[in-house]
Design a protein around this motif. Structure first.
Motif, PDB file in Angstrom:
ATOM      1  N   TRP A   1      48.545  40.314  49.401  1.00  0.00           N
ATOM      2  CA  TRP A   1      47.095  40.133  49.217  1.00  0.00           C
ATOM      3  C   TRP A   1      46.266  40.907  50.248  1.00  0.00           C
ATOM      4  O   TRP A   1      45.067  40.725  50.327  1.00  0.00           O
TER       5      TRP A   1
ATOM      6  N   PRO B   1      44.661  44.377  51.122  1.00  0.00           N
ATOM      7  CA  PRO B   1      44.387  45.661  50.467  1.00  0.00           C
ATOM      8  C   PRO B   1      45.006  46.863  51.188  1.00  0.00           C
ATOM      9  O   PRO B   1      45.295  47.875  50.558  1.00  0.00           O
TER      10      PRO B   1
ATOM     11  N   LYS C   1      46.432  41.398  41.282  1.00  0.00           N
ATOM     12  CA  LYS C   1      45.124  41.806  40.753  1.00  0.00           C
ATOM     13  C   LYS C   1      44.958  43.310  40.910  1.00  0.00           C
ATOM     14  O   LYS C   1      45.607  43.935  41.740  1.00  0.00           O
TER      15      LYS C   1
ATOM     16  N   ILE D   1      42.425  46.315  42.085  1.00  0.00           N
ATOM     17  CA  ILE D   1      41.284  46.512  42.983  1.00  0.00           C
ATOM     18  C   ILE D   1      40.935  47.995  43.015  1.00  0.00           C
ATOM     19  O   ILE D   1      41.792  48.848  42.770  1.00  0.00           O
TER      20      ILE D   1
ATOM     21  N   VAL E   1      37.476  48.282  50.243  1.00  0.00           N
ATOM     22  CA  VAL E   1      37.475  47.655  48.923  1.00  0.00           C
ATOM     23  C   VAL E   1      36.097  47.779  48.298  1.00  0.00           C
ATOM     24  O   VAL E   1      35.100  47.361  48.878  1.00  0.00           O
TER      25      VAL E   1
ATOM     26  N   TRP F   1      37.098  43.957  43.296  1.00  0.00           N
ATOM     27  CA  TRP F   1      38.275  43.181  42.921  1.00  0.00           C
ATOM     28  C   TRP F   1      38.170  42.838  41.444  1.00  0.00           C
ATOM     29  O   TRP F   1      37.079  42.589  40.949  1.00  0.00           O
ATOM     30  N   GLN F   2      39.291  42.789  40.769  1.00  0.00           N
ATOM     31  CA  GLN F   2      39.315  42.333  39.381  1.00  0.00           C
ATOM     32  C   GLN F   2      38.821  40.887  39.346  1.00  0.00           C
ATOM     33  O   GLN F   2      39.306  40.044  40.106  1.00  0.00           O
TER      34      GLN F   2
ATOM     35  N   ASN G   1      44.152  35.250  38.685  1.00  0.00           N
ATOM     36  CA  ASN G   1      45.182  36.241  39.003  1.00  0.00           C
ATOM     37  C   ASN G   1      46.024  36.557  37.770  1.00  0.00           C
ATOM     38  O   ASN G   1      46.256  35.695  36.925  1.00  0.00           O
TER      39      ASN G   1
END
Length: 136
Positions: A66, A68, A100, A102, A111, A114-115, A119
């Motif tokens: 999780w 990035p 996900k 991104i 970032v 994010w989608q 999840n």
């Protein structure tokens, strides 16, 4: 010399047959560890501008845990669909991995997006290579 010519190939054959024991009972306390399973990831509607790309990030350590900074970059095929086959180290069949899509800035991994929503999940297997799809 004579023994080596026959015993070495026999040893190699026996070693190659070890995986056939699979998930059966443990032999002398040995536990099997899978080295790598692969997943075909797809992110739909990943609209980006120059200098940004779509990445996969998730709960598994091979997907960054999780974070990035550890996400895996996908390829635009064709834009705005992004795909890639990613190997998940030390995973085993039956594991369920959450992930996900991104959008990250390529040069510093900032970032952008994010989608949304829950999840994505993929259940790992040997064959066929599982495919998992997420959408922005």
């Amino acid at each position: 010399m004579f023994r080596n010519r026959y015993l070495l190939p026999l040893g190699v054959l026996l070693f190659a047959m070890l995986p056939m024991l699979g998930d059966g009972p443990a032999v002398a306390g040995v536990q099997w560890t899978y080295l790598r399973l692969e997943v075909d990831f797809q992110c739909n509607n990943g609209v980006t501008t120059q200098g940004y790309s779509v990445y996969v990030v998730g709960a598994h350590s091979s997907l960054g845990g999780w974070n990035p900074a550890g996400a895996k970059k996908l390829k635009a095929t064709p834009h705005p669909t992004w795909t890639g086959r990613i190997g998940l180290e030390k995973a085993k069949p039956g594991d369920v991995v959450e992930w996900k899509c991104i959008v990250l800035k390529d040069d510093d991994l900032t970032v952008l997006e994010w989608q949304p929503g829950p999840n994505n999940k993929v259940k790992l297997d040997f064959s066929p290579v599982p495919k998992s799809v997420g959408t922005f």
